[in-house]
Design a protein around this motif. Structure first.
Motif, short mmCIF file in Angstrom:
data_model
loop_
_atom_site.label_atom_id
_atom_site.label_comp_id
_atom_site.label_asym_id
_atom_site.label_seq_id
_atom_site.Cartn_x
_atom_site.Cartn_y
_atom_site.Cartn_z
N VAL A 285 0.84 -1.20 0.00
CA VAL A 285 0.00 0.00 0.00
C VAL A 285 0.88 1.25 0.00
N SER A 286 1.92 1.20 0.82
CA SER A 286 2.77 2.39 0.85
C SER A 286 3.50 2.54 -0.48
N ALA A 287 3.84 1.41 -1.13
CA ALA A 287 4.51 1.50 -2.43
C ALA A 287 3.54 2.02 -3.49
N ALA A 288 2.29 1.56 -3.39
CA ALA A 288 1.30 1.95 -4.41
C ALA A 288 1.09 3.45 -4.42
N ARG A 289 1.28 4.06 -3.25
CA ARG A 289 1.06 5.50 -3.18
C ARG A 289 2.10 6.24 -4.04
N ASN A 290 3.29 5.67 -4.14
CA ASN A 290 4.36 6.40 -4.82
C ASN A 290 4.75 5.83 -6.18
N ILE A 291 4.19 4.67 -6.52
CA ILE A 291 4.79 3.96 -7.64
C ILE A 291 4.68 4.73 -8.96
N ARG A 292 3.56 5.44 -9.16
CA ARG A 292 3.38 6.24 -10.37
C ARG A 292 4.52 7.25 -10.51
N ALA A 293 4.73 8.00 -9.43
CA ALA A 293 5.76 9.05 -9.46
C ALA A 293 7.14 8.44 -9.67
N TRP A 294 7.38 7.32 -9.01
CA TRP A 294 8.68 6.66 -9.18
C TRP A 294 8.90 6.24 -10.62
N MET A 295 7.87 5.61 -11.17
CA MET A 295 7.96 5.15 -12.56
C MET A 295 8.30 6.32 -13.47
N MET A 296 7.57 7.42 -13.26
CA MET A 296 7.79 8.59 -14.12
C MET A 296 9.22 9.08 -13.98
N LYS A 297 9.68 9.14 -12.74
CA LYS A 297 11.03 9.62 -12.51
C LYS A 297 12.03 8.74 -13.24
N VAL A 298 11.85 7.43 -13.11
CA VAL A 298 12.81 6.52 -13.74
C VAL A 298 12.77 6.67 -15.24
N TRP A 299 11.56 6.75 -15.80
CA TRP A 299 11.47 6.91 -17.25
C TRP A 299 12.15 8.19 -17.70
N LYS A 300 11.96 9.23 -16.92
CA LYS A 300 12.56 10.50 -17.31
C LYS A 300 14.09 10.40 -17.27
N ILE A 301 14.61 9.84 -16.18
CA ILE A 301 16.07 9.70 -16.09
C ILE A 301 16.59 8.90 -17.26
N LYS A 302 15.89 7.81 -17.54
CA LYS A 302 16.36 6.93 -18.60
C LYS A 302 16.37 7.65 -19.94
N SER A 303 15.29 8.40 -20.20
CA SER A 303 15.25 9.08 -21.50
C SER A 303 16.31 10.17 -21.58
N ILE A 304 16.61 10.79 -20.45
CA ILE A 304 17.65 11.82 -20.47
C ILE A 304 19.00 11.19 -20.82
N TYR A 305 19.29 10.07 -20.18
CA TYR A 305 20.58 9.43 -20.49
C TYR A 305 20.64 8.90 -21.90
N HIS A 306 19.49 8.42 -22.39
CA HIS A 306 19.44 8.00 -23.79
C HIS A 306 19.82 9.15 -24.69
N THR A 307 19.26 10.32 -24.39
CA THR A 307 19.55 11.49 -25.21
C THR A 307 21.01 11.88 -25.08
#
Lengths: 832, 94
Positions: A285-307
């Motif tokens: 439950v505590s993870a579910a509260r943050n998982i969206r934001a975490w996912m977004m953060k990770v995707w963003k970091i990944k795309s930045i490094y890709h670039t």
């Protein structure tokens, strides 16, 4: 609105980034989403790039988050989607994130493995409990049979006389899957030659398999046998059938004691298990509260490094060099974003440097939610060449209009417009509800097109005076049947004469077609002629418009030669032949009619088709027969005028074919002579560098190639004018088919419902059911199927007949680096 | 709170009945006022075609019969609308 008329002006820019600020700058640009980076090291494979490690770490984090998400979904915990968009975290925060995910994953894994072990234990104990309970019955039976003496028991009789007392029987107890029981029993019987005795009882409640989590049904069995050899054999069979065997004490007292022990242990275990579950739930439950934001953060970091991986390393200045396409109008925004990025990291500012290039820039049309769908229709055919005329703004009107010509029916138009209008009205909640239903997404993406198509269909439906194949008599028809009773009784069919003032008011119905046509017998003849003519008229206007649009292309790209050698002969050719055809149609409509002189009566009206064919085939002058009031010509001097038009049209063909190659050839020759005079190099040297060389290669083309190209172009245009004009007849064909189909549906279905029932309540009930059938058929066949086919035909008319006149479609789309699109893609990938 | 049909079916029935009430209601009125647009939808026996008076009478009866039939089925669709609307409400709340 210049941006919709043609694509945005783009600039190729070089970007010098300090290595400390590169990350934050790219992150800001990703939020902005207006920059397309070019891969500067296309030859380097993915593993040799600079930020491979970071990308890998991101992948690892993503994997962990996916695992978490799967577990969350397994437990049915709702994932909170607050819709917030966290910024890409700084690189140093990545370590924190990694640590958090690592901790969570480990915790979850531990909890899971513990839970599994506990569950296995629990299962074993439950099985044991069941065994003890069920076998008790078997043992009781045995003891009961012993007490009651040997007479009644069959087995007792078979045993030798001298063996007194109970025989020492061994037994094995266990649990087996219920579906294996029959095979198990057969196997035991055969392998032990019937010398074992199997008893079994079903466990009523399903047990959970700890490995798969499925609910399985099992049975308790107990096997009695005599002797060690049989025991071995029985045990082997049990193992073979994956039965779990449990030790079961022989003495009743021991068994009772064991049952008690098992019961207490089960109670303990279930409390431990529920605590483990609670713990797992809390973690998730505590993870579910943050998982969206975490996912977004990770995707963003990944795309930045890709670039960042696409950038060049500047070894001397310890920085990164990027090349990117930026819309010129947004250069300021990009500068601002870069400044924000450098401020965040507190290093030296990034430098944006505009480059000049001969490479074709990407095509970027700035669209909004309304124009997006229309632009998508155009892009599906081919993305516009850079800064070419964009057909999308005209398509907004012509597309629904040509569609509506084929789909003209007020009723069907209302249904379609209501559907489109509902989607537009509920736009926000519907778009928030993300779904991977492809059909729905297509409909929703085209909601404005559907709305417009529906409204235009209502308009054309009013013009055709057609609503579910019935006509509306709003303004009062101009036709009156004034035949007397005897005429009506003796004639099956009667004609209304438009020349007769009693029968026709001498002025037409004010708007659209007269409703009387809907119930006239010669309705189809009339509609045919009308719809065929309007489809030709609209088609030729559409094509002429396309040809005229090409002027803006020629002027913009500074090719005056194309105007003189292509556009002018093209437009003359089209107007001389097909524009004249349209004039003939209007002339015939206006000139011929009832009530006038004999020479302009309807009987005398010559067929336009025949007239046109004769004109093109250059048929000789046809004199009017003696005493016949009808002339094969519609106006004086028609023959000569037509000859003239055909000749002008024919002259245009060699003009299109020869003029351009000839002028190019002459220019080439002149240039060659000049360059020879200058010693061979002078002209090319002047501009210096690549630019002049590129320009020179463009100019000096192979003559043969130019000839072939121009030949193909000319043939395509001349033949295309004929075939495309004919192709617009699909407007007529489809609209007629649609009207007929809707009439047939009314006659075959709804009319039956109206007339079949008769009087009383029966008729109403029959109408009730038949109406439902008619309505669903109307939706399925007339609105969906016919709508789809009309849509496809309209699409074709735009792609082929219209766009071939001016549209190159040889560009490539501008795909900016934007977090928004990246997140959207990633999210759809996850939901799939 | 009895659930008879699911959310999709009840929505479908609601839309259908709204459409039917509008169309059948209008048709009932048009048949009642003897609209000539519906002249081909009438039920007139063949033998009535040969006598003007009989023909007119058959025309008239057919017009009024169908008008009543349309009105009845429009009424039935009002019932359908009520039921499906109630079902939609049930589905929404559950």
């Amino acid at each position: 609105m210049g941006s919709l008329f043609r694509s945005e002006e783009m600039a190729l820019c070089q970007l010098f980034l300090q290595s400390e600020s590169a990350y934050t700058c790219v992150s800001e640009l990703g939020e902005l989403g207006l920059v397309q980076f070019r891969d500067l090291n296309p030859d380097v494979n993915a593993f040799q790039r600079k930020f491979v490690n970071e990308v890998r770490r991101c992948d690892e984090m993503e994997r962990k988050l996916r695992y978490l998400e799967r577990e969350i979904r397994k437990d049915g915990i709702p994932v909170l989607d607050t819709g917030e968009n966290p910024e890409a975290p700084m690189p140093r925060e990545m370590i924190d994130l990694e640590a958090t995910f690592e901790k969570l994953e480990n915790e979850l894994k531990e909890v899971n493995s513990n839970a599994e072990a506990l569950k296995r234990n629990y299962l074993e104990l439950t099985e044991l409990k069941h065994i003890l309970k069920k076998t008790q019955v078997f043992f009781d039976e045995r003891e009961g049979s012993l007490e009651s003496g040997g007479q009644t028991s069959l087995t007792q009789n078979l045993l030798p006389e001298d063996s007194k007392g109970p025989i020492q029987l061994g037994f094995v107890a266990g649990v087996i899957l219920r579906e294996r029981i029959p095979a198990f029993e057969r196997m035991l019987w055969r392998a032990c030659r019937g010398n074992v005795f199997l008893r079994q009882a079903e466990i009523n409640d399903p047990l959970e398999d700890p490995a798969t989590g499925e609910q399985v049904y099992k049975s308790v069995f107990i096997i009695f046998f005599q002797g060690d050899q049989l025991k071995m054999r029985v045990k082997k069979i049990c193992e073979g059938f994956r039965a779990t065997m449990y030790p079961c004490p022989e003495a009743p007292a021991d068994r009772r004691e064991m049952a008690m022990g098992v019961k207490t242990r089960l109670d303990d275990l279930s409390t431990v298990l529920s605590q483990t579950q609670d713990h797992r739930h809390r973690v998730l439950v505590s993870a579910a509260r943050n998982i969206r934001a975490w996912m977004m953060k990770v995707w963003k970091i990944k795309s930045i490094y890709h670039t960042l991986n696409m950038f060049n390393l500047d070894v001397i200045q310890n920085g990164l060099i990027a090349e990117c396409w930026i819309p010129v109008a947004n250069l300021e925004d990009v500068q601002l974003a870069l400044r924000r990025g450098t401020e965040k990291s507190g290093s030296l500012p990034a430098i944006l440097n505009r480059l000049s290039t001969h490479e074709a820039p990407p095509t970027f049309h700035r669209t909004n939610k309304f124009t997006k769908a229309f632009q998508a229709l155009i892009d599906a055919y081919g993305v516009a060449t850079y800064r070419e005329i964009n057909p999308a703004p005209y398509t907004i009107i012509t597309f629904p209009f040509l569609f509506a010509i084929m789909f003209g029916d007020v009723g069907h138009g209302i249904i379609m417009a209501l559907f489109g209008g509902w989607m537009v009205w509920r736009e926000k909640p519907l778009s928030a509800k993300k779904t991977d239903n492809e059909i729905w997404n297509i409909f929703f993406g085209g909601r404005y097109i559907i709305l417009l198509m529906g409204m235009f269909s209502m308009y054309t439906g009013l013009i055709y005076n057609d609503i579910f194949s019935k006509a509306l008599n709003i303004f009062g028809t101009s036709w009156h049947g004034n035949y007397n009773e005897s005429t009506l009784l003796t004639n099956k069919e009667l004609t209304l004469d438009p020349g007769n003032k009693e029968q026709y008011d001498q002025y037409p119905y004010p708007f659209g077609l007269d409703p009387v046509w809907q119930i006239a017998l010669n309705k189809i003849n009339f509609y045919n002629s009308y719809k065929m003519k309007i489809s030709i008229i609209f088609g030729i206007i559409h094509m002429l418009f396309g040809v005229i649009l090409s002027v803006w292309n020629h002027r913009f790209f500074n090719k005056p030669m194309n105007i003189y050698c292509e556009f002018i002969p093209q437009i003359i050719f089209l107007t001389c032949l097909f524009g004249y055809l349209v004039l003939l149609v209007f002339h015939k409509w206006v000139w011929y009619g009832a009530g006038g002189a004999d020479s302009v009566s309807p009987n005398c009206a010559p067929s336009i088709l025949i007239t046109f064919i004769n004109m093109v085939l250059m048929k000789g002058y046809q004199p009017t027969p003696e005493g016949d009031p009808c002339s094969p010509y519609m106006y004086a001097g028609q023959f000569g005028f037509q000859r003239f038009l055909v000749c002008v049209g024919l002259i245009c063909v060699p003009w299109m074919l020869i003029a351009k190659p000839f002028i190019l050839h002459r220019n080439n020759k002149r240039k060659l002579m000049m360059s020879q005079a200058n010693g061979g190099e002078g002209v090319i040297e002047e501009g210096g560098g690549e630019a002049a060389a590129a320009a020179a290669t463009e100019e000096v083309h192979d003559m043969g190639e130019i000839m072939i190209h121009q030949g193909i172009h000319t043939i395509e245009y001349v033949l295309g004018s004929v075939s495309h004009t004919a192709s617009y007849l699909r407007l007529w064909a489809l609209s007629l088919a649609h009207a007929q189909l809707s009439e047939v549906l009314w006659q075959m279905v709804l009319r039956v419902g109206l007339t079949a029932g008769g009087t009383g309540g029966v008729g109403g009930v029959v109408t009730y059911f038949i109406f439902a059938a008619w309505a669903s058929l109307t939706i399925a066949i007339l609105v969906l199927m016919e709508g789809l086919s009309a849509f496809l035909h309209t699409l074709r008319l735009h792609w082929v007949e219209f766009q071939s006149k001016f549209y190159g479609g040889g560009g490539y789309a501008f795909v900016p680096f934007a977090f928004e699109t990246i997140l959207e893609h990633a999210e759809t990938a996850v939901t799939e | 709170m009895m659930k008879i049909c699911g959310p999709k079916l009840s929505l479908c029935c609601t839309i259908l009945s709204v459409w039917a009430i509008i169309q059948l209601g209008l048709m009932a009125i048009f048949f009642y006022v003897r609209s000539p647009a519906f002249i081909e939808d009438l039920k007139i026996d063949d033998h009535d075609h040969h006598d003007a008076e009989k023909f007119l009478k058959a025309l008239d009866t057919s017009y009024s019969t169908i008008a009543v039939n349309c009105a009845i089925s429009a009424g039935l669709y009002v019932v359908t609308l009520a039921v499906s609307g109630w079902q939609m409400w049930v589905n929404k709340n559950s």
